[in-house]
Scaffold this motif. Structure first.
Motif, PDB file in Angstrom:
ATOM      1  N   SER A 184      55.264 133.326 -18.345  1.00  0.00           N
ATOM      2  CA  SER A 184      54.037 132.546 -18.227  1.00  0.00           C
ATOM      3  C   SER A 184      54.149 131.235 -19.011  1.00  0.00           C
ATOM      4  O   SER A 184      53.694 130.189 -18.556  1.00  0.00           O
ATOM      5  N   SER A 185      54.789 131.271 -20.176  1.00  0.00           N
ATOM      6  CA  SER A 185      54.982 130.054 -20.964  1.00  0.00           C
ATOM      7  C   SER A 185      55.877 129.061 -20.232  1.00  0.00           C
ATOM      8  O   SER A 185      55.621 127.858 -20.241  1.00  0.00           O
ATOM      9  N   LEU A 186      56.915 129.555 -19.589  1.00  0.00           N
ATOM     10  CA  LEU A 186      57.813 128.700 -18.825  1.00  0.00           C
ATOM     11  C   LEU A 186      57.080 128.083 -17.637  1.00  0.00           C
ATOM     12  O   LEU A 186      57.190 126.887 -17.375  1.00  0.00           O
ATOM     13  N   ASN A 187      56.313 128.891 -16.942  1.00  0.00           N
ATOM     14  CA  ASN A 187      55.525 128.413 -15.808  1.00  0.00           C
ATOM     15  C   ASN A 187      54.582 127.296 -16.246  1.00  0.00           C
ATOM     16  O   ASN A 187      54.488 126.251 -15.604  1.00  0.00           O
ATOM     17  N   ASP A 188      53.872 127.522 -17.338  1.00  0.00           N
ATOM     18  CA  ASP A 188      52.940 126.520 -17.862  1.00  0.00           C
ATOM     19  C   ASP A 188      53.679 125.242 -18.253  1.00  0.00           C
ATOM     20  O   ASP A 188      53.213 124.143 -17.985  1.00  0.00           O
ATOM     21  N   PHE A 189      54.833 125.411 -18.883  1.00  0.00           N
ATOM     22  CA  PHE A 189      55.626 124.250 -19.295  1.00  0.00           C
ATOM     23  C   PHE A 189      56.027 123.412 -18.087  1.00  0.00           C
ATOM     24  O   PHE A 189      55.878 122.198 -18.075  1.00  0.00           O
ATOM     25  N   LEU A 190      56.545 124.073 -17.034  1.00  0.00           N
ATOM     26  CA  LEU A 190      56.963 123.344 -15.834  1.00  0.00           C
ATOM     27  C   LEU A 190      55.775 122.670 -15.151  1.00  0.00           C
ATOM     28  O   LEU A 190      55.877 121.530 -14.697  1.00  0.00           O
ATOM     29  N   MET A 191      54.648 123.365 -15.085  1.00  0.00           N
ATOM     30  CA  MET A 191      53.458 122.774 -14.454  1.00  0.00           C
ATOM     31  C   MET A 191      52.971 121.559 -15.231  1.00  0.00           C
ATOM     32  O   MET A 191      52.525 120.584 -14.646  1.00  0.00           O
ATOM     33  N   ASP A 192      53.058 121.632 -16.537  1.00  0.00           N
ATOM     34  CA  ASP A 192      52.589 120.531 -17.373  1.00  0.00           C
ATOM     35  C   ASP A 192      53.572 119.360 -17.391  1.00  0.00           C
ATOM     36  O   ASP A 192      53.232 118.277 -17.832  1.00  0.00           O
ATOM     37  N   ASN A 193      54.788 119.582 -16.906  1.00  0.00           N
ATOM     38  CA  ASN A 193      55.816 118.549 -16.946  1.00  0.00           C
ATOM     39  C   ASN A 193      56.355 118.199 -15.562  1.00  0.00           C
ATOM     40  O   ASN A 193      57.504 117.779 -15.439  1.00  0.00           O
ATOM     41  N   ILE A 194      55.516 118.335 -14.536  1.00  0.00           N
ATOM     42  CA  ILE A 194      55.971 117.951 -13.205  1.00  0.00           C
ATOM     43  C   ILE A 194      56.404 116.496 -13.228  1.00  0.00           C
ATOM     44  O   ILE A 194      55.832 115.676 -13.940  1.00  0.00           O
ATOM     45  N   SER A 195      57.435 116.230 -12.503  1.00  0.00           N
ATOM     46  CA  SER A 195      58.016 114.895 -12.329  1.00  0.00           C
ATOM     47  C   SER A 195      58.655 114.319 -13.593  1.00  0.00           C
ATOM     48  O   SER A 195      59.032 113.160 -13.603  1.00  0.00           O
ATOM     49  N   ASN A 196      58.803 115.114 -14.633  1.00  0.00           N
ATOM     50  CA  ASN A 196      59.559 114.686 -15.819  1.00  0.00           C
ATOM     51  C   ASN A 196      60.974 115.240 -15.722  1.00  0.00           C
ATOM     52  O   ASN A 196      61.175 116.354 -15.242  1.00  0.00           O
ATOM     53  N   ARG A 197      61.943 114.475 -16.215  1.00  0.00           N
ATOM     54  CA  ARG A 197      63.301 115.004 -16.286  1.00  0.00           C
ATOM     55  C   ARG A 197      63.289 116.214 -17.204  1.00  0.00           C
ATOM     56  O   ARG A 197      62.662 116.209 -18.255  1.00  0.00           O
ATOM     57  N   THR A 198      64.009 117.253 -16.779  1.00  0.00           N
ATOM     58  CA  THR A 198      63.937 118.524 -17.479  1.00  0.00           C
ATOM     59  C   THR A 198      65.325 119.025 -17.837  1.00  0.00           C
ATOM     60  O   THR A 198      66.196 119.105 -16.976  1.00  0.00           O
ATOM     61  N   SER A 199      65.497 119.373 -19.078  1.00  0.00           N
ATOM     62  CA  SER A 199      66.743 119.950 -19.573  1.00  0.00           C
ATOM     63  C   SER A 199      66.482 121.415 -19.924  1.00  0.00           C
ATOM     64  O   SER A 199      65.533 121.721 -20.649  1.00  0.00           O
ATOM     65  N   LEU A 200      67.313 122.303 -19.402  1.00  0.00           N
ATOM     66  CA  LEU A 200      67.137 123.734 -19.686  1.00  0.00           C
ATOM     67  C   LEU A 200      67.217 124.010 -21.180  1.00  0.00           C
ATOM     68  O   LEU A 200      66.462 124.813 -21.722  1.00  0.00           O
ATOM     69  N   ARG A 201      68.114 123.328 -21.854  1.00  0.00           N
ATOM     70  CA  ARG A 201      68.258 123.519 -23.300  1.00  0.00           C
ATOM     71  C   ARG A 201      66.991 123.072 -24.043  1.00  0.00           C
ATOM     72  O   ARG A 201      66.528 123.744 -24.966  1.00  0.00           O
ATOM     73  N   ASN A 202      66.410 121.956 -23.625  1.00  0.00           N
ATOM     74  CA  ASN A 202      65.179 121.483 -24.269  1.00  0.00           C
ATOM     75  C   ASN A 202      64.013 122.431 -24.021  1.00  0.00           C
ATOM     76  O   ASN A 202      63.191 122.654 -24.910  1.00  0.00           O
TER      77      ASN A 202
END
Length: 191
Positions: free
Chosen positions: A2-20
């Motif tokens: 759920s935390s990951l889902n929320d993070f991705l939803m809150d960061n749509i269209s931002n460059r995303t690093s798995l490590r970050n």
């Protein structure tokens, strides 16, 4: 999850690093311990279930695909509003997400472009067609205008280039770059 889902939803269209993402979730107050491989697997599951779409990066000058810092776009904004609400709404990123989903729906291969360390929101291809698209909420200042048009002007090919915005008065042409209102762009059969 759920935390990951929320993070991705809150960061749509931002460059995303798995490590970050992993570091961010590990340092949050949720007492969650994870790593970038686990995060990658969960994101893969979310993409395979069509909750998110992964958009890879493309080096426009070098004409090659890059394997880092992808962007993720949400299939339906209702999920985000239901889960996170609208209090920190970033309409520019939301419009970018809407355009990405529409381009995918039309059968295009969609990439985010990189040119001289600058970003082009979308490099879109289908067979021999290619278009470049920048998406913004509005252009109110010369600085914003420069940011949105500059990288498109640096692309030295003759494929169509668009700047898409929510401004009701959007339209016209800026040095060969077509400016369109987002509604007109989404309804257009031109591209």
């Amino acid at each position: 999850m759920s935390s990951l889902n929320d993070f991705l939803m809150d960061n749509i269209s931002n460059r995303t690093s798995l490590r970050n993402i992993s570091n961010s979730l590990n340092s949050s107050e949720s007492n969650l311990e994870t790593n970038h491989k686990t995060i990658g697997n969960y994101i893969l599951y979310l993409c395979e279930s069509f909750a998110f779409y992964k958009i890879c990066r493309y080096d426009i000058k070098g004409k090659k695909y890059l394997n880092s810092d992808e962007k993720y776009y949400l299939s339906d904004h209702a999920f985000k509003y239901a889960r996170l609400g609208t209090k920190n709404m970033d309409y520019g990123r939301t419009y970018e997400n809407i355009v990405a989903i529409e381009l995918l729906r039309r059968g295009y291969e969609v990439y985010t472009g990189v040119l001289y360390n600058k970003e082009v929101d979308f490099v879109v291809t289908k067979q021999n067609e290619k278009i470049y698209v920048q998406v913004t909420q509005e252009i109110k200042s010369e600085k914003t205008q420069k940011r949105e048009y500059e990288q498109l002007l640096e692309i030295r090919d003759n494929y169509p280039k668009y700047v898409v915005m929510a401004d009701d008065f959007a339209g016209g042409n800026y040095e060969g770059i077509k400016t369109m209102n987002i509604v007109d762009f989404l309804l257009s059969k031109e591209y």
